[in-house]
Design an enzyme around this catalytic site. Structure first.
Site: not given
Length: 290
Positions: A51-52, A55, A95, A118, A122, A181
């Site tokens: 998860c790091a 963001a 993402s 970003y 990814k 979530i």
């Protein structure tokens, strides 16, 4: 009971997943900072959930190297350790932005085309991780859309804040994929249980339309808001020139895959209520490194 190692103990998704599965899995949360993860024995875990990452999205050229360092290099280094110590599954949170912001409808055949640091960091991570995948090391790539929920940061609270103050809003015809979530956590549970491998595109059953969303929040607050198509020609023009208008009104969504009912455990209306009730909204964008 499955044992899952979560890299990124302070990440929003990581913390939420820990709470969601506390009675289902044995969870260990580990920081990605200061190389703490390097001292962990991975061998006793069934899956690693990575998860790091950074963001939020920045267009500052000085940030570019940090994006690749955190979103790509760190993930690959963790995956290398996981594979060398016998982990069977590595789950990487990617993402929808690997497809860029100029796409509209996206599916498994759509070629990635990122247009910012970003998304590109990814995608590069995905490409490097794919080199490690094997029959004994299942690589699961989850290209999530916008994630929202209680305590989230980023674009969702900004949109809610706008909905709470504006008396008029453009009725622009657009739609975006998003995911609550708890629905994402349920989806991740399915990935862990199945030791899934491949690229996955989870989403809510419902698409987000900005005008409908703003009106929904206004109704919830018992406020009257006017939506109008009058500004749509101007919106189309501004979307080509100003990034914030593209974010707000641009369309970027996944084709429905038919399995959304399997993990959409919270309906849209309820998910919005749970996300905005009894909390202080912040429009701040933060550097969520883990």
């Amino acid at each position: 009971m499955k044992r899952v190692l979560v890299i990124g103990e302070n990440s929003y998704i990581g913390r939420s997943f820990e709470v969601f599965v506390k009675d289902k899995y044995e969870i260990t949360m580990v920081s990605s900072r200061n190389n703490v993860w390097q001292g962990i024995n991975f061998a006793k875990y069934d899956s690693v959930l990575h998860c790091a990452g950074i963001a939020h999205i920045s267009h500052n050229p000085k940030m570019e190297s940090l994006y690749y360092e955190v979103n790509c290099d760190l993930a690959v280094n963790v995956a290398n350790k996981a594979k060398s110590e016998g982990i069977r599954q590595f789950i990487f949170l990617s993402s929808i932005l690997v497809y860029g912001t100029n796409q509209s409808e996206v599916n498994h055949t759509t070629l990635p085309k990122p247009d910012n640091f970003y998304g590109n960091s990814k995608l590069k991570a995905e490409q490097e991780l794919d080199k490690l995948a094997s029959k004994n090391f299942n690589l699961c790539i989850v290209r999530s859309p916008m994630v929202y929920g209680r305590g989230c940061k980023g674009n969702f609270p900004k949109l809610v804040r706008l909905a709470k103050i504006t008396p008029i809003f453009p009725a622009y015809p657009s739609k975006r994929s998003m995911i609550y979530i708890d629905n994402l956590c349920e989806f991740l549970c399915g990935m862990v249980d199945d030791e899934a491998t491949g690229v996955f595109l989870p989403q809510n059953k419902e698409y987000l339309n900005a005008a409908e969303f703003v009106k929904f929040i206004a109704d919830y607050d018992r406020r009257y808001i006017v939506t109008t198509r009058l500004f749509n020609p101007l919106i189309r023009l501004l979307m080509k020139r100003i990034a914030v208008f593209q974010k707000l009104f641009g369309g970027l969504y996944y084709t429905k895959q038919g399995n959304e009912d399997d993990y959409n455990i919270v309906e849209f209306d309820k998910s919005i209520y749970q996300s905005i009730e009894n909390r202080t909204l912040s429009a701040d964008l933060v550097l969520e490194y883990e």
